[in-house]
Each structure stands twice: as structure tokens, then as C-alpha cells.
Design an enzyme around this catalytic site. Sequence first.
Site, PDB file in Angstrom:
ATOM      1  N   GLU A  16     -13.462  -1.604   3.155  1.00  0.00           N
ATOM      2  CA  GLU A  16     -14.177  -0.396   3.047  1.00  0.00           C
ATOM      3  C   GLU A  16     -15.314  -0.183   2.052  1.00  0.00           C
ATOM      4  OE1 GLU A  16     -10.779  -0.590   2.912  1.00  0.00           O
ATOM      5  OE2 GLU A  16      -9.971   0.339   4.821  1.00  0.00           O
ATOM      6  N   HIS A  50      -2.176   8.961   2.698  1.00  0.00           N
ATOM      7  CA  HIS A  50      -2.594   8.932   4.037  1.00  0.00           C
ATOM      8  C   HIS A  50      -2.868  10.480   4.273  1.00  0.00           C
ATOM      9  CE1 HIS A  50      -1.587   4.896   4.701  1.00  0.00           C
ATOM     10  NE2 HIS A  50      -2.238   4.734   6.025  1.00  0.00           N
TER      11      HIS A  50
HETATM   12  C1  LIG Z   1      -7.357   0.470   2.587  1.00  0.00           C
HETATM   13  C2  LIG Z   1      -7.025   0.818   4.052  1.00  0.00           C
HETATM   14  N1  LIG Z   1      -7.484   0.416   5.205  1.00  0.00           N
HETATM   15  C3  LIG Z   1      -7.205   0.908   6.393  1.00  0.00           C
HETATM   16  C4  LIG Z   1      -5.972   1.170   6.292  1.00  0.00           C
HETATM   17  C5  LIG Z   1      -5.267   1.239   7.745  1.00  0.00           C
HETATM   18  N2  LIG Z   1      -4.514   0.313   8.302  1.00  0.00           N
HETATM   19  C6  LIG Z   1      -3.088   0.214   8.033  1.00  0.00           C
HETATM   20  S1  LIG Z   1      -2.504  -1.419   8.314  1.00  0.00           S
HETATM   21  C7  LIG Z   1      -3.741  -1.855   8.812  1.00  0.00           C
HETATM   22  C8  LIG Z   1      -3.880  -3.241   9.357  1.00  0.00           C
HETATM   23  C9  LIG Z   1      -3.927  -4.222   8.287  1.00  0.00           C
HETATM   24  O1  LIG Z   1      -3.611  -5.525   8.629  1.00  0.00           O
HETATM   25  P1  LIG Z   1      -2.927  -6.660   8.008  1.00  0.00           P
HETATM   26  O2  LIG Z   1      -3.284  -6.656   6.403  1.00  0.00           O
HETATM   27  O3  LIG Z   1      -3.365  -7.968   8.636  1.00  0.00           O
HETATM   28  O4  LIG Z   1      -1.379  -6.086   7.888  1.00  0.00           O
HETATM   29  P2  LIG Z   1      -0.581  -6.157   9.211  1.00  0.00           P
HETATM   30  O5  LIG Z   1      -0.588  -4.671   9.612  1.00  0.00           O
HETATM   31  O6  LIG Z   1      -1.049  -6.971  10.270  1.00  0.00           O
HETATM   32  O7  LIG Z   1       0.748  -6.701   8.926  1.00  0.00           O
HETATM   33  C10 LIG Z   1      -4.855  -1.066   8.716  1.00  0.00           C
HETATM   34  C11 LIG Z   1      -6.390  -1.090   9.137  1.00  0.00           C
HETATM   35  C12 LIG Z   1      -5.201   1.310   5.165  1.00  0.00           C
HETATM   36  N3  LIG Z   1      -3.950   1.600   5.465  1.00  0.00           N
HETATM   37  N4  LIG Z   1      -5.630   0.826   4.024  1.00  0.00           N
END
Ligand SMILES: Cc1ncc(C[n+]2csc(CCOP(=O)(O)OP(=O)(O)O)c2C)c(N)n1
Lengths: 354, 324
Positions: A85, A154
Site C-alpha cells: 500500500e 476492516h
Molecule cells: C495491508 C492489507 N492489504 C490488503 C489486505 C486484503 N487481503 C487480505 S488477505 C490478502 C492476500 C494475502 O496474501 P498472502 O500474504 O499470500 O496470504 P494468503 O492469503 O495467501 O494466505 C489480501 C490482499 C489486507 N488484509 N491487508
Amino acid sequence: MSGPSSLPTTVATGAPQQAEAAQSQVQEMTYAEAIREALREEMRRDPRVFLMGEDIGIYGGAFGVTYGLIDEFGEERVRDTPISEAALAGCAIGAALTGMRPVAEFQFSDFMAIGMDQIVNQGAKLRFMFGGKAQVPVVFRAPLGSGTGAAAQHSQSLEAWFAHVPGLKVVLPSTPADVKGLLLSAIRDPNPVIFLEHKLLYRYKGPVPRGEWTVPIGQAEVKRPGKDLTIIALSIMVPRALAVAERLAEEGIEAEVVDPRTLRPLDEETLIASARKTGRVLIVHEAVLTGGFGGEIAARIAASEAFYYLDAPILRLGGAETPIPYNRTLERRATPQEEDIYQAARRLLQRRPL
Amino acid sequence: MSEAVPALSPEQMRSLLQTMYRIRAFEEKVDELFMRGEVHGTTHLSIGEEATAAGALQALRPDDYITSTHRGHGHCISKGADLKLMMAELLGKETGYCRGRGGSMHIADVASGNLGANGVVGGGIPIATGVGLSIKMQGLDRVCLCFFGDGAANEGTFHESINLAAIWDLPVIFLCENNQYGMSMSVRKAMRCETIAQRAVAYGIPGERVDGNDVFAVYEAVARAAARARAGQGPTLIEAVTYRYKGHSKSDQNRYRTRDEIRAWQERDPIKRLTAYLREHSLMTQEEIEREEAAAYQAIEEAYQFALASPEPDPDSLLEGVYA
Ligand SMILES: Cc1ncc(C[n+]2csc(CCOP(=O)(O)OP(=O)(O)O)c2C)c(N)n1
Ligand SMILES: [Mg+2]
């Protein structure tokens, strides 16, 4: 700072805009569809406009707002970003500084905190620090608010953080027509605009003018005229206040519902005029009461000539002094619901003039 | 200092299987409850990734710390959480780990050293670093295991924190669960480097990539990293390569990947691989394995019944717990 001087001197009722829209076709659509339509139209019209954000491409965005846009505009103009971000915010600012018109989407407004340095310390001030020799025409879109069970990280409503910063404009549209019209204005505005969409509003339907349709930034709207009290409501509180006004009308009370739509610059003339007319003001927003923008609105009214017309102290309704809880019942309790607004309106009406 | 990892006993292997079955059973139940609308909000399931959580926690001691992620049920169960209190939390009940205030994305079991799931991607990485600092300053013989996803490895918090842990030799294990996607964005699109483990080079610490669906491989890598951390040799970055079968969350329509890809990974299912090993080495019979599986589903059902019967928080308690 007062509202722009070009505002109509009478209290706006929405009529002038409806007149503008009369020529173009009006279509019923959701708030989310209205945003998509604005993005699509502006991207067709202006090749400098592009989108960036997490999962906005094939996924269509966490709330489906940009769904399908990648099919029309491709990956170059609908850019999926990694989960970064700070870079998202700053990269959009850099592109805006040098001739592009980025619209950056944060998946949740809570995560704007990560991009905050770039937004507040950079984007908001670059023009000023450069002696007015640059501009940063960027839009930061993000969903805010509670009501979906998404819990403390959130669900926040942090609009007052942004409204505190000179150099930013802050917009919170409450209807499909407003969200389209304000988004077009935001993209065309030469300044950074924080564009906050309540998650619960995405599914709300309403008439939206097709084609060219703009709502000026910095212009409040009286959503329902009335004479007995004024309810100034932000974002999701606008439909709630309108429902309350409906209920009050059945009881013979005419509530005027005013939506500021933009917090910075604030159209205080419309708010003050309404306060002056009704003499009773209730301000309602979802953001936590302490430090919420309602305090600013109350202060502007109290410091204006409307003060002499007030029949009761200004009443503010806002979120409880707590992070948003997960449990459904607690979550509802943490923010003003229709019943709370109704009760507050009733209390306000019972107050005797001094 | 020896980095030799003690071999797992047959008893420990059976316990790994139990943990992995419990994670799967728990999440299948949560999935079902969401479909039926009994749980609100959102949830992130780690079905298919059980070996990473179970293997990693097998290598730690009960008094070690973890920080978890939005996809954290498996970490929580592997850390030894009470299934009943977990399920109660998901149902928003007063008896839940967070008194119904946190839900799936914030589940924590502070008493057992689980410092919480996290709704902010990358949000736990600096906190884990601070836990490492605290351990070091207090002279404790503990480590902190920091779980995060491949997507989180592109947040500034990842880079800033690992550098800090490296220069201060903090007892932190940075464990990246690379399940190939951050929501819809594949790792291939999100970064130019081949592996996440190789980013360790940039911070001057060891980086290791392991098969995250091989519970023994994960165990060994984390055990080695824990030994280094306890010996004052600082942090390690481990990348466990795995895969999530379910959508990112309930809003996911899986438009960014193919059914074939999902099926191919299901062939390498971590539970299937462990049960095959246990059978081949005559450590468990098929019947014993099935009994273990049934016991896990039974335990989850009991947890669900407990949660159902539990009271809701008192609405007037809304403002409790904000300040100490
Ligand atoms: C700072 C932030 N940006 C975006 C999100 C929305 N979001 C939640 S989980 C996720 C994907 C995370 O990917 P990863 O770190 O690979 O973990 P996974 O979900 O694959 O276990 C996103 C974009 C968030 N919760 N926090
Ligand atoms: Mg991932």
C-alpha cells in the site's frame, strides 16, 4: 475555509441537478455499478486515466467494483499491484505529478494507514511545497465502514483523519447518482481526492444519469426538505436518516436531511442555512464520536449566525468509543442505527428553546 | 552449536497427523457454517496447507511465541488451542478466545504464546520482531515464529522487520507460507525473484525453501532455525511452498486459476502424504488412521456444540476491554 462562492444561495434541493440530467437518460443501478460506469466513461474519454490496486483486474476488486474493466481496458490501464500500500499510494502520486490521472483503489480504507505517509506527507503537500508549480490529480478510492462482520481492522471510518489535512479533498457519496457524479469530478480535479465508499452502500440501487453527469466537489445537498429539525448525515447515515425522516413524517414532524457529500472543502453555507431554518440540528456519522467530523460541522454551525436561531444545543451521534467488535449484536451497537437516530431526533425535539 | 535436528518419534508423528486432521476438520466445519450463514464476516481457510502449520509448531516448545495471519486457524490449532474456545470465537460468543470481539481474523490465545491472527497483511511481521527483541532483552530461552504469506512479502513491513531482526540478531523465525497467490495475484506476477527465500541474501541471514506439504521437511527447517535463534545466531527466513484449495475468502470465484492446477496440488495433499508414510513404515494401520480422522471430526462437532450452547456477549459490555 468556507464553501466555494459559486454555490446557490438558496438551500439546494437537488432540483438543479435533476434538471441538468433531464436530457440524458436515467437508469436504475447499484452504487457499485455507478462507480464502474464512471470509471469506464472517464477511461474512454481520457487516455491518461488508469486504475491501480490489489486484485482489481480479473478478480474485479474485493467488492466487485472494477469487475470486467480489465476486459475492456487491459492490464496496462487496470493494473493489479502486489500487496504494497505504501508503494500504491506513492506510485499513484508520482504518476499524477507527471501527467497521468491515476485512480488507486485500497481494498479497505483501514489499509490507507499504510499509505498514509505518501498521501499526507507527500501527495497533499507537493503542490504547496513546490510553490504551486505542480499538481497531483490523483483519486484514492476505498471502502469504509462496518456492518459486514469484518471486525476491528476492516471496518473503520477514518474520514476525519484525511479531512484534517490541507491539500486533500475528501468525498463521501451516499447515493448511486452522487457516487458517479462525484467520481467524475474527482478524477478531473487537479488535486488529490480521498473518495470513501461505504461497503453497505455498494448494493444500494438508485437512478443514475447515463453519460456526462457530474456533481461538484464541495457542494452539499438537501436530500429531503423539512422545517422542524435538520439531520446532517454522512455516507451510510444518509439512507438511515431518510428512513427516520419518513417515520417522523408519519408522526407529523418534518425533518430536513442534509448530506454534506464533501467534507473538505465543506459547503458550510448549505448546512448553516438549514440549521437557521429549522433551529434544531442533529449530526450523525458512523465514525467514532470523539474527533469525528461531526464536531467540525457542529462548530461551524455554532460559530455562524445560525447560532441565534438554534432552539436547542446541537446534538451529535457517532460511533461508540471502541474498535468495531466482531459479534453481530455488539457490531450493530457500536454505530448509530435507524432506531438510535430516531430516538436522538425525538430527544432533540423535546428540548425547549432557552 | 549443533544444528542437527532430533528425529521425530512415532508418537510425535501420530500427533502431527492428529493436528492436521483437526485443522482440516475445523475448517471444513467453518466453511459449512459460513455457507449456512451461521458465521458472519469473512473467513480464510488453509485447507491443503496443514503441514506447514503443524510441522512448524512441532519444532517449537510450548513457551515459544507465534504471530499468525488472517489464514490462521491452522497455526492456532497447532499451537495447542482449545477447539471449543476457537469455535466459540467464530460464533461470536462470550466464551470464545477473544470474547467474541475478534472473530476468525483476530483469533489469539495469548496465554499459550499465540499472539494472534492478523487482519492486516504483513501486520504481524514487525510485532514478531519486537517479540524477538523482548525475548533477547529479558534473556529468555525462547523464540518467536512469525507466519506470513507470499503476498505479505511485498509489504514494507517484511523488508524493514527482517533487516532489523538481522542487525540485532533477534531470535525470530520468519516463515513464509507461499501458497502461490496473494488473493488473485500469483507470486510469478507479484515478484521478479525466483524464490522468497532468496530475499534473505539481501538482509544477510540464512534463507531456505522447503516443500510446505512435507510435514517433516517443514519440521526440520524450523527446528534448525530455532536452534540458531536460541544460540544467539539471529533470524532465519524459511519459505514453505504449499497451496490453498479453497478460494481466498468467501468472495472468491477462482477466476485466476484453473481446476487442473487445484487438482494437481490435491494430488500432493499433505495429509495423504503423511498417512502414506505412516502406513508404509508400519507406524499406523489404515484402521488406526481412520480412527484418528474420525476422532478429529468428533472433536470439532463437540466444539461446535459447545459454541452453540455458549452465551452471547452482554450488549452492555460494548466498551469493555478497550483500555487496560
Ligand atoms: C495491508 C492489507 N492489504 C490488503 C489486505 C486484503 N487481503 C487480505 S488477505 C490478502 C492476500 C494475502 O496474501 P498472502 O500474504 O499470500 O496470504 P494468503 O492469503 O495467501 O494466505 C489480501 C490482499 C489486507 N488484509 N491487508
Ligand atoms: Mg499467499
